[in-house]
Write an enzyme that holds these catalytic residues in place. Structure first.
Site, PDB file in Angstrom:
ATOM      1  N   GLU A 217     -12.509 -10.898   8.871  1.00 32.80           N
ATOM      2  CA  GLU A 217     -11.874 -11.295   7.634  1.00 32.80           C
ATOM      3  C   GLU A 217     -12.914 -11.929   6.713  1.00 32.80           C
ATOM      4  OE1 GLU A 217      -8.788 -10.598   6.953  1.00 32.80           O
ATOM      5  OE2 GLU A 217      -8.261  -9.871   8.953  1.00 32.80           O
ATOM      6  N   ASP A 242       6.977   2.505   6.904  1.00 29.16           N
ATOM      7  CA  ASP A 242       6.966   1.066   6.670  1.00 29.16           C
ATOM      8  C   ASP A 242       5.935   0.708   5.605  1.00 29.16           C
ATOM      9  OD1 ASP A 242       7.814  -1.662   7.336  1.00 29.16           O
ATOM     10  OD2 ASP A 242       5.813  -1.897   8.194  1.00 29.16           O
TER      11      ASP A 242
END
Length: 305
Positions: A217, A242
């Site tokens: 990240e 989704d």
């Protein structure tokens, strides 16, 4: 979704003479199909088919360019018909006189051994039932090739993109980036695949199954390794649907949906949306979109249809 014109509409005229790929000077020439069927493995036939598939890709490219500018231009149905005819003729002429590399790639594939038939799957069935990474992967346990990955995921992506009104190529590039062409994705606690094709994390609002994976990240320009929890699905179709629902229902992806049939605008919108912490996310998607890997995989899929 771009509908490909029938391949018989651009096959060269053959008659009883050897196949000449330059014989079809107009895209409406429908002769020669029977001759191709009589000797489909001859070098001349392979060359002719490769050239016609290359012309089809050029037609798709030209149509996408027309569609991208359609919001700013208005024309009658008759004018649209003539533009489509012109595009098909231009594509055929370019493929015959310019080496774009696509036909050479297809000739190598068509001249080689026939590819193994893709497994027949029931829509919505868990892909893990057929292969460890995606349903089109070999049953030997090997990771899927980009061609196998595209063959498996493109149909549900095309359906979802059509419902959203966006170009499926942007979504396809995103799935390829997030999963490394299907070779890596989060796994469930029992080791089974999560089928998470878009790297969607499992927040507090997610009531479904979860899978974990190590990620990098980026915060304030610094990449930090983390153990992250992701959503898990029963099939690739569930994952694609989704993801489409996320784009449709979240205001942060308004620009992504507004991109319509422009894959470049889709990617630009996705990069600005904050979907990923990587500041190079949009650039990486564009690299995949323009890559030889993707174009080769798409060409192989068209050749197999």
């Amino acid at each position: 979704m771009t509908t490909l014109p029938p391949t018989t509409s651009t096959l060269p005229a053959l008659g009883g003479a050897p196949i000449d790929t330059s014989a079809a000077t107009t895209y409406t020439d429908v002769n020669g199909l029977a001759a191709l069927k009589r000797d489909p493995n001859s070098p001349e036939a392979v060359s002719a088919v490769a050239k016609q598939v290359e012309a089809l890709f050029l037609q798709m490219m030209l149509k996408s360019m027309r569609d991208a500018s359609s919001a700013e231009e208005t024309s009658s149905n008759e004018m649209g018909m003539y533009q489509d005819m012109f595009d098909k003729q231009v594509a055929l002429s370019i493929s015959q006189h310019t080496d774009l590399g696509i036909s050479r790639l297809l000739k190598r594939q068509l001249a080689g051994k026939p590819a193994a038939a893709a497994p027949k799957l029931t829509p919505g069935a868990p892909a893990s039932a057929a292969a460890p990474t995606s349903a089109a992967a070999p049953t030997t346990g090997a990771s899927p090739t980009p061609t196998e990955f595209v063959h498996r995921i493109l149909p549900p992506i095309t359906r979802a993109a059509s419902a959203l009104g966006v170009d499926p190529m942007g979504m396809l590039a995103q799935a390829a980036l997030e999963t490394g062409w299907g070779q890596r994705m989060p796994r469930n606690a029992d080791g089974s695949l999560s089928h998470n094709m878009f790297g969607i994390k499992a927040g507090d609002e997610w009531a479904g199954a979860r899978a974990s994976a190590d990620t990098m990240e980026v915060a304030n320009g610094v990449a930090t390794p983390r153990r992250t929890t992701f959503r898990a699905y029963g099939s690739i179709e569930e994952s694609v649907n989704d993801f489409a629902s996320l784009l449709k229902n979240s205001p942060r992806y308004r620009d992504v949906i507004a991109a319509g049939g422009n894959a470049g605008a889709y990617i630009a919108g996705m990069g600005k949306s904050g979907y990923a912490t990587d500041p190079e996310y949009a650039n990486k998607l564009n690299q995949i979109l323009r890559s030889d890997t993707l174009q080769s995989a798409l060409a192989a899929r068209v050749a197999a249809l």
